[in-house]
Write an enzyme that holds these catalytic residues in place. Structure first.
Site, short mmCIF file in Angstrom:
data_model
loop_
_atom_site.label_atom_id
_atom_site.label_comp_id
_atom_site.label_asym_id
_atom_site.label_seq_id
_atom_site.Cartn_x
_atom_site.Cartn_y
_atom_site.Cartn_z
N HIS A 107 0.86 -1.19 0.00
CA HIS A 107 0.00 0.00 0.00
C HIS A 107 0.90 1.23 0.00
O HIS A 107 1.51 1.56 1.01
CB HIS A 107 -0.91 -0.01 1.23
CG HIS A 107 -1.82 1.17 1.27
ND1 HIS A 107 -2.90 1.30 0.43
CD2 HIS A 107 -1.79 2.29 2.02
CE1 HIS A 107 -3.50 2.44 0.67
NE2 HIS A 107 -2.86 3.07 1.63
N ASP A 159 0.94 5.08 -0.29
CA ASP A 159 0.14 6.29 -0.31
C ASP A 159 0.73 7.27 -1.32
O ASP A 159 1.93 7.55 -1.28
CB ASP A 159 0.09 6.89 1.10
CG ASP A 159 -0.74 6.01 2.03
OD1 ASP A 159 -1.96 5.91 1.78
OD2 ASP A 159 -0.19 5.40 2.95
N ASP A 208 -7.85 1.56 2.01
CA ASP A 208 -7.47 2.49 3.09
C ASP A 208 -8.18 3.83 3.09
O ASP A 208 -7.76 4.70 3.83
CB ASP A 208 -5.95 2.72 3.02
CG ASP A 208 -5.44 3.51 4.20
OD1 ASP A 208 -5.98 3.32 5.30
OD2 ASP A 208 -4.52 4.33 4.02
N HIS A 255 -6.37 9.68 -0.87
CA HIS A 255 -6.98 9.62 0.46
C HIS A 255 -6.14 10.14 1.63
O HIS A 255 -6.56 9.99 2.78
CB HIS A 255 -7.49 8.20 0.75
CG HIS A 255 -6.42 7.15 0.86
ND1 HIS A 255 -6.18 6.23 -0.13
CD2 HIS A 255 -5.53 6.87 1.83
CE1 HIS A 255 -5.20 5.42 0.24
NE2 HIS A 255 -4.79 5.79 1.44
ZN LIG Z 1 -3.34 4.87 2.64
#
Ligand SMILES: [Zn+2]
Length: 1009
Positions: free
Chosen positions: A261, A263, A373, A577
């Protein structure tokens, strides 16, 4: 027998950690290291390799925050290592207690080939297997010294979150840069021991656990701790029996997918994400090459686009691995965006640009939406997911709920229009699984559908600079494929998992409405300028498309596809996000605001040149109305004559130190304190303000959450509040028929606020233009409107419609929703009368019920500003602007119109002549959200409408330019089968719409002769 469980457990733990894992590299020797520390921003690898290097001693501190340091590693493989696997082992100063979030490296060969990443728990690089002995080694490491912002001292304010304020001192100290022998047998022994050790901890004290413990003891008895390499095979043989025991017939099935994951920006800027993605994908393509069945999944077309643009050498490897089916594009979105705040059109474009990229660049169409997420999920999403052609939805975040445990893991999720999407939350409660025994057992025991279904998904690997899946995780998966006492693990494409789950769960449970995250509620408010930038630019781009499409059809201008695509990409990226929710470092938000300014300037230029071409030269005063409602006689989507202001404007009368504003539609009383004590719908005489209530009351709360400052507001914030009543000045005037009252106050000695209340002729909305000079810390600013309405629900706008939330707190589920989301309006209504609040740049509100002597009332409060100090210590400091309004006598149709008009105001321009719209839309509750040219650049026109009121309706659309072959299309603008629409004699095509249904129409202009 005597009980020796704890003795065996302690023995295995110590031997494994202190002796077996370190023996994986039994022999090593230091490499020669040289270094070049770069000032400022990174350079392309080709330049990095050409830098001047100087000698470096391992153990010397390196790397100031956000710096890049290039290392050159050279050496020769000793002759005596011939025939063995030889690796380079690099410890840049990693803290292995953290899996990412710190320094990282990407290794290159002298020919610029990227090899793999270096991460806290992934410190090796293959040199040769088997080595010949005598080969020379030359590798380059692009070391990134990203500061640790969250872990050592969580949530303390720090200046390290922006290169403009971070300190220049080196952050890391290298520990090791060696050539080393890799002993595969010892590595296998370590994994055997670890898997069994973790398995036994999850087993009941029955025969299986006891036999595993005995085998572990037997293995360690056979292991000579001074001769681990030599005795490892014998130790492994002692474990063979328990490792070969097959799993139970009813074992839970874990569908593993390699994952990281990453970001797209968070505790690092976008430029660092580009490198994080390149590092991780280099490692993952290398791991794919070294394994047989491992599959890696990655979402976000934007991240693929970055690799393509910035690291072409990595891109080819990704493309090859995708073509081989081992590297799996996931999610079909441009980024893993927030889904609560973006507009309907924005979410459509997330899917459109995401899927188009995967399809055109990689030849792949994804079948599910992958959002592990983001912070809660809009109830409009099921319809959009389905209409964009996806079959499934995946997240994990709702397991973070503070109070209520979500009742399903595999279920149908139903949205506001009744659409359902098949959904799965991994019962492992993580998107960074390492396939530990406890995680695997948790998936099995927590899975809510155990009665009827067999499996769940596990995203496996470290994200955010952890480098993704490790070879140890792959080794564990291999051992857990079929092992007694464990769930079964296999690498699998999520599509295959969903297909099986759907067969098993023919009658899956249903969850209706939003997936509200009972946490991170302040993400609706933090970083106001980022939110304002999103709202303003997503409206501006839709407007630019309308005028550009109109100018292409009516004035022959080229439609600016490239420009609009680039602007949308930028706005979609900022919806990531951790950006739009306001939870990134100062650097990210500084760049977001700058990007919004660039997008605004470019989109305004498209609007200006389109309108100029459309109206022609002239000095006539005109009104360009891009909204989907007629304004002052100008049709929606057209340019009309600007009428002179009405002769009788709004009346303004001074009374008791305050003012009364009256336009014949609404009469508003503002006190000398600048508060609204009355707002009457003149036609019905109905009062909107609660008896004794004061609306437009600014309220300042202390706001210091227990954790996650930018993310969270905790329930207790309400217990301490200051009402802002003191007025510095109040003045009224009428300008061009619009009555205004200007109020200035001090919020504290440090902060001030200025509000301009205005009531335009004929309007039922009292508008507030607020400018705040905000210098608070850990405060929450709200504006309250106590309303004389007995509302059972609020109706808050979301994408392509609104959703209702009850106003009471009967159960823990409702009580947890003490801060909730809206788009442009929130409405409270009782039979026959309603009041709405509209806004142009905020997303949070709360609602409370009260009972006075005169009856029940409802108080709505808009969330305006916060001042958290982590991760950006200066969050929202300085001048902030808001525009919001009180709509007196509203229903859903009026609230939707007032919300849109506030966000898409008509433009007063001068030009030659009015312009008729190219598309007309008709039908009760039918609202148009887009008029554009098709993304495939065919020249087709695309129009999107939806039902906005929550009931069935019949809509009509007329193309006022030549158009043939009008068809309904999906959200990716692909015509649906058998969806042709026949125009009537007047050119209108008609179609039915269900409640909140979104319809996309596509029309082909006739060929030009
Ligand atoms: Zn995230």
């Amino acid at each position: 027998m005597h009980d020796d469980i704890s003795l065996t457990v302690g023995r295995v733990r110590r031997v494994l950690t202190e002796r077996v894992w370190p023996a994986v590299h039994p022999e090593s020797q230091p490499l020669t290291v040289e270094v070049h520390q770069l000032p400022g921003e990174p350079v392309p690898p080709a330049e990095g390799l050409e830098l001047d290097y100087e000698p470096y001693c391992v153990g010397t501190p390196w790397g100031p925050a956000w710096g890049t340091t290039w290392f050159r590693l050279t050496g020769t493989v000793p002759q005596e290592w011939a025939g063995r696997r030889v690796e380079v082992v690099v410890d840049l100063g990693f803290d292995t207690n953290m899996t990412g979030f710190q320094c990282e490296g990407l290794v290159y060969r002298p020919d610029l080939t990227p090899v793999k990443s270096l991460n806290p728990r992934n410190q090796w690089v293959l040199v040769a297997d088997p080595a010949e002995g005598g080969e020379t080694v030359e590798l380059f490491v692009e070391g990134a010294s990203n500061p640790v912002l969250l872990d050592y001292h969580p949530f303390l304010p720090t200046q390290e979150g922006d290169v403009q304020t971070s300190s220049p001192k080196p952050l890391y100290t290298t520990r090791r840069m060696d050539l080393a022998v890799f002993d595969a047998e010892v590595h296998d022994l370590a994994l055997d021991l670890e898997v069994l050790f973790e398995l036994q901890a999850e087993l009941p004290e029955g025969p299986r656990r006891m036999r595993v413990l005995q085998a572990l003891d037997d293995a360690l008895d056979r292991l000579d701790l001074q001769r681990i390499s030599q005795t490892a095979p014998d130790a492994r043989a002692a474990l063979r029996g328990v490792l070969d025991q097959r799993s139970d017939a009813s074992a839970h099935q874990i569908s593993a997918i390699g994952h990281a994951h990453i970001d797209s920006a968070w505790l690092w800027p976008v430029r660092e994400t580009i490198r994080k993605v390149a590092r991780t994908t280099s490692s993952m393509t290398a791991l794919i090459d070294e394994t047989d069945d491992f599959r890696y999944g990655m979402s976000s077309a934007q991240q693929y686009a970055w690799i393509k643009e910035h690291r072409p050498e990595v891109w080819q490897r990704v493309k090859d691995a995708v073509a081989a089916g081992r590297f799996v594009p996931l999610g079909g979105m441009w980024v893993e965006s927030d889904t609560v705040m973006p507009s309907g059109e924005s979410l459509v474009r997330q899917f459109l640009y995401g899927q188009r990229f995967f399809e055109t660049e990689l030849g792949v169409r994804t079948h599910g939406v992958w959002l592990p997420d983001s912070f809660g999920y809009s109830p409009a999403l099921p319809q959009l997911v389905r209409r964009a052609g996806f079959d499934w939805f995946f997240t994990q975040k709702i397991s973070w709920n503070q109070v209520n445990k979500f009742p399903h893991h595999t279920f149908w999720w139903e949205g506001i229009d009744g659409s359902r999407v098949f959904s799965h939350f991994p019962p492992m409660d993580t998107y960074n699984s390492q396939l530990s025994g406890s995680e695997v057992a948790k998936a099995s025991t927590q899975f809510r559908e155990n009665r009827v279904a067999t499996g769940s998904i596990a995203p496996v690997g470290w994200g955010d600079g952890g480098g993704g899946t490790t070879r140890e995780m792959v080794g564990k998966a291999q051992r857990l494929a079929d092992l007694e006492g464990s769930a079964q693990v296999r690498w699998e494409h999520p599509d295959d998992f969903f297909a099986r789950a759907r067969e098993e769960l023919a009658d899956a449970p249903v969850w209706v409405g939003e997936l509200y995250l009972e946490l991170h509620r302040a993400t609706l408010t933090s970083q106001h300028k980022t939110k304002q930038g999103n709202r303003r630019t997503e409206h501006l781009l839709v407007e630019a498309e309308l005028w550009a499409a109109t100018a292409a059809a009516r004035a022959g201008l080229d439609y600016p596809h490239d420009e609009l695509d680039a602007l949308w990409h930028q706005v979609l990226l900022q919806q990531f996000h951790d950006i739009l929710p306001g939870t990134s470092i100062a650097w990210v938000h500084r760049e977001a605001v700058a990007q919004y300014a660039r997008v605004t300037a470019a989109a305004e230029a498209i609007v200006a040149r389109s309108l100029e071409a459309l109206t022609g030269a002239g000095e006539t005063a005109l009104l360009a109305n891009a909204s989907s409602y007629a304004i002052d006689g100008t049709p929606a989507g057209g340019v009309g004559l600007l009428d002179a202001p009405a002769a009788d404007g709004t009346a303004l009368e001074e009374r008791d130190g305050g003012f009364v504003l009256d336009n014949g539609v609404v009469r508003v009383v503002v006190t000398g304190e600048g508060l609204i004590t009355s707002a009457v719908d003149v036609a019905t005489g109905r009062e909107a303000i609660a008896p004794g209530g004061e609306a437009n009351l600014l309220q300042l709360h202390q706001d210091f959450p227990n954790l996650w400052d930018a993310w969270d507001v905790d329930r207790f914030y309400r217990n301490r509040v200051t009402d802002l009543r003191d007025v510095e000045s109040i003045a009224g005037e009428v300008v061009d028929g619009v009555a205004t009252v200007t109020i200035e106050r001090a919020i504290t000695p440090e902060s001030t606020v200025r509000q301009v209340l205005s009531l335009a002729p004929g309007s039922r909305t009292l508008t507030v233009d607020q400018t705040t000079d905000w210098h608070e810390t850990e405060k929450f600013l709200k504006v309250a409107f106590p309303l004389d309405v007995r509302a059972e629900h609020t109706a808050a706008e979301t994408q392509f419609g609104h959703h209702k939330r009850v106003t009471h707190t009967n159960t823990s589920w409702e009580a947890a929703k003490f801060e909730v989301s809206m788009h442009r309006f929130v409405l409270v209504e009782e039979r026959g009368f309603g009041v709405a609040l509209v806004n142009d740049s905020t997303y949070g509100y709360d609602v409370t019920r009260d009972v006075t002597d005169d009856g029940p009332t409802t108080t709505l409060r808009l969330s305006l500003l916060r001042a958290p100090r982590f991760p950006d210590p200066e969050t929202d400091q300085g001048e902030q602007t808001h525009r919001y309004g009180l709509v007196v006598g509203a229903d859903a149709a009026i609230a939707a119109r007032e919300g849109e008009v506030l966000n898409t105001p008509a433009r007063e321009i001068t030009g030659g002549e009015p312009v008729a719209p190219i598309v007309e839309v008709d039908g009760e509750g039918v609202v148009r959200t887009a008029v554009k040219q098709a993304a495939d650049r065919s020249g087709d026109l695309v129009v999107r409408v939806h039902e906005a009121l929550g009931g069935r309706t019949r809509g009509r659309v007329r193309f006022a330019v030549p158009a043939t072959d009008v068809r309904r299309a999906n959200l990716l603008e692909e015509p649906l089968p058998d969806a042709g629409l026949e125009p009537d004699a007047d050119g209108w095509v008609s179609f039915d719409l269900g409640a909140f249904e979104v319809a996309t129409l596509r029309a082909t202009p006739p060929p030009t002769t």
